[in-house]
Design a protein around this motif. Structure first.
Motif, mmCIF file in Angstrom:
data_model
loop_
_atom_site.group_PDB
_atom_site.id
_atom_site.type_symbol
_atom_site.label_atom_id
_atom_site.label_comp_id
_atom_site.label_asym_id
_atom_site.label_seq_id
_atom_site.Cartn_x
_atom_site.Cartn_y
_atom_site.Cartn_z
ATOM 1 N N HIS A 1 0.871 -1.176 0.000
ATOM 2 C CA HIS A 1 0.000 0.000 0.000
ATOM 3 C C HIS A 1 0.907 1.225 0.000
ATOM 4 O O HIS A 1 1.606 1.511 0.972
ATOM 5 N N TYR A 2 0.879 1.905 -1.130
ATOM 6 C CA TYR A 2 1.820 2.982 -1.429
ATOM 7 C C TYR A 2 1.092 4.314 -1.330
ATOM 8 O O TYR A 2 0.121 4.556 -2.039
ATOM 9 N N LEU A 3 1.564 5.181 -0.454
ATOM 10 C CA LEU A 3 0.979 6.508 -0.280
ATOM 11 C C LEU A 3 1.853 7.535 -0.980
ATOM 12 O O LEU A 3 3.081 7.520 -0.842
ATOM 13 N N SER A 4 1.235 8.426 -1.732
ATOM 14 C CA SER A 4 1.998 9.459 -2.423
ATOM 15 C C SER A 4 2.792 10.297 -1.423
ATOM 16 O O SER A 4 2.351 10.539 -0.300
ATOM 17 N N ASP A 5 3.984 10.723 -1.847
ATOM 18 C CA ASP A 5 4.856 11.554 -1.009
ATOM 19 C C ASP A 5 5.053 10.953 0.377
ATOM 20 O O ASP A 5 4.762 11.586 1.399
ATOM 21 N N SER A 6 5.545 9.734 0.410
ATOM 22 C CA SER A 6 5.712 9.080 1.709
ATOM 23 C C SER A 6 6.915 8.148 1.697
ATOM 24 O O SER A 6 7.555 7.924 0.667
ATOM 25 N N ARG A 7 7.174 7.568 2.862
ATOM 26 C CA ARG A 7 8.258 6.606 3.005
ATOM 27 C C ARG A 7 7.990 5.306 2.244
ATOM 28 O O ARG A 7 8.873 4.452 2.157
ATOM 29 N N ALA A 8 6.795 5.141 1.728
ATOM 30 C CA ALA A 8 6.452 3.900 1.031
ATOM 31 C C ALA A 8 7.366 3.636 -0.156
ATOM 32 O O ALA A 8 7.542 2.484 -0.564
ATOM 33 N N HIS A 9 7.980 4.696 -0.696
ATOM 34 C CA HIS A 9 8.797 4.469 -1.886
ATOM 35 C C HIS A 9 10.028 3.625 -1.585
ATOM 36 O O HIS A 9 10.502 2.881 -2.448
ATOM 37 N N ARG A 10 10.545 3.723 -0.369
ATOM 38 C CA ARG A 10 11.713 2.900 -0.029
ATOM 39 C C ARG A 10 11.363 1.412 -0.102
ATOM 40 O O ARG A 10 12.200 0.591 -0.488
ATOM 41 N N ILE A 11 10.117 1.063 0.261
ATOM 42 C CA ILE A 11 9.703 -0.340 0.202
ATOM 43 C C ILE A 11 9.513 -0.777 -1.248
ATOM 44 O O ILE A 11 9.886 -1.894 -1.627
ATOM 45 N N ALA A 12 8.949 0.107 -2.063
ATOM 46 C CA ALA A 12 8.800 -0.211 -3.489
ATOM 47 C C ALA A 12 10.166 -0.443 -4.125
ATOM 48 O O ALA A 12 10.342 -1.378 -4.927
ATOM 49 N N TRP A 13 11.132 0.402 -3.782
ATOM 50 C CA TRP A 13 12.487 0.217 -4.315
ATOM 51 C C TRP A 13 13.039 -1.148 -3.898
ATOM 52 O O TRP A 13 13.595 -1.882 -4.717
ATOM 53 N N ARG B 1 6.120 2.622 -11.624
ATOM 54 C CA ARG B 1 4.990 1.792 -11.203
ATOM 55 C C ARG B 1 4.040 2.575 -10.309
ATOM 56 O O ARG B 1 2.816 2.427 -10.412
ATOM 57 N N ALA B 2 4.578 3.407 -9.431
ATOM 58 C CA ALA B 2 3.721 4.194 -8.535
ATOM 59 C C ALA B 2 2.913 5.220 -9.322
ATOM 60 O O ALA B 2 1.708 5.369 -9.113
ATOM 61 N N GLY B 3 3.575 5.947 -10.198
ATOM 62 C CA GLY B 3 2.871 6.888 -11.066
ATOM 63 C C GLY B 3 2.234 8.071 -10.367
ATOM 64 O O GLY B 3 1.332 8.705 -10.918
ATOM 65 N N VAL B 4 2.667 8.367 -9.148
ATOM 66 C CA VAL B 4 2.138 9.526 -8.417
ATOM 67 C C VAL B 4 3.313 10.373 -7.947
ATOM 68 O O VAL B 4 4.453 9.910 -7.905
ATOM 69 N N PRO B 5 3.060 11.629 -7.590
ATOM 70 C CA PRO B 5 4.162 12.511 -7.199
ATOM 71 C C PRO B 5 4.951 11.974 -6.002
ATOM 72 O O PRO B 5 4.401 11.320 -5.115
ATOM 73 N N TYR B 6 6.232 12.256 -6.032
ATOM 74 C CA TYR B 6 7.111 11.944 -4.909
ATOM 75 C C TYR B 6 7.946 13.182 -4.641
ATOM 76 O O TYR B 6 8.532 13.753 -5.561
ATOM 77 N N MET B 7 7.981 13.609 -3.407
ATOM 78 C CA MET B 7 8.566 14.904 -3.071
ATOM 79 C C MET B 7 10.048 15.018 -3.395
ATOM 80 O O MET B 7 10.581 16.122 -3.491
#
Length: 220
Positions: free
Chosen positions: A5-17, A212-218
């Motif tokens: 569960h990936y939230l835009s502009d969040s720490r979730a991107h580290r898990i996706a990586w 894959r996320a396709g949403v903004p990342y700060m």
């Protein structure tokens, strides 16, 4: 099956990586923040706190980045964690940086970010008043603490491609978020830290996660 569960502009991107580096099969469910900046209510159906990242692994719902990273190391990628028996120094370093990320480095960075947001959203006539406490706290604690932490990380990375060893490890998956925040704030002031962030951003797995996320990342 894994579901992130990936939230835009969040720490979730580290898990996706991390999932992309491991080339694991997983589903990504993207959630967008509300206008207030808070996570959407739908995440509360999965976890009481309603925050992200969240990782579903079968019947398990895992919260907290470090918990998720360690779970994946335990169950999917033990090779990314140095062996305490054969490489005790690397194992200690790996454990240290994995916890330093959120215990020491991230909190003052997030506090500084929140103060900046409050200042941006405050009407201009009120800023001299509402800015007093953040300014005092910044001068008394945040500015020196952030500079010391960034310099410490920068010195560690001067002769290293990654935090531990010659490939991404759990330490890198945890440290990338605060390193991105520090690089965005300080630019080239800490060159080794900035170069590290650029190396990670150039990795195919990191790029796949962003696409894959396709949403903004700060920190794009």
């Amino acid at each position: 099956m894994l579901t992130l569960h990936y939230l835009s502009d969040s720490r979730a991107h580290r898990i996706a990586w991390m999932l992309e580096e491991l080339e694991l099969e997983y589903t990504m469910k993207v959630h967008r923040r509300r206008p207030s900046g808070l996570a959407p209510r739908e995440l509360e159906r999965l976890h009481f706190l309603g925050k992200a990242p969240l990782l579903e692994d079968g019947d398990l719902v895992l919260a907290e980045s470090a918990h998720i990273v360690e779970h994946l190391l335990d169950t999917r990628a033990p090779q990314l964690r140095p062996d305490p028996a054969s490489a005790p120094e690397q194992a200690r370093s790996h454990r240290y940086w994995l916890h330093f990320a959120e215990a020491s480095f991230a909190p003052p960075l997030i506090m500084k970010h929140l103060f900046d947001k409050v200042r941006e959203r405050t009407p201009s006539l009120l800023r001299p008043v509402t800015g007093i406490v953040p300014s005092m706290l910044g001068k008394a604690y945040l500015d020196d603490t952030l500079a010391k932490h960034a310099a410490f990380v920068d010195s560690h990375l001067r002769d290293r491609e990654f935090f531990v060893g010659d490939a991404p490890s759990g330490a890198d998956f945890m440290m990338i978020f605060p390193c991105e925040a520090a690089a965005a704030r300080y630019g080239g002031r800490y060159s080794a830290l900035l170069d590290y962030v650029r190396r990670v951003h150039a990795r195919p797995a990191y790029k796949r996660a962003r696409k894959r996320a396709g949403v903004p990342y700060m920190y794009d």
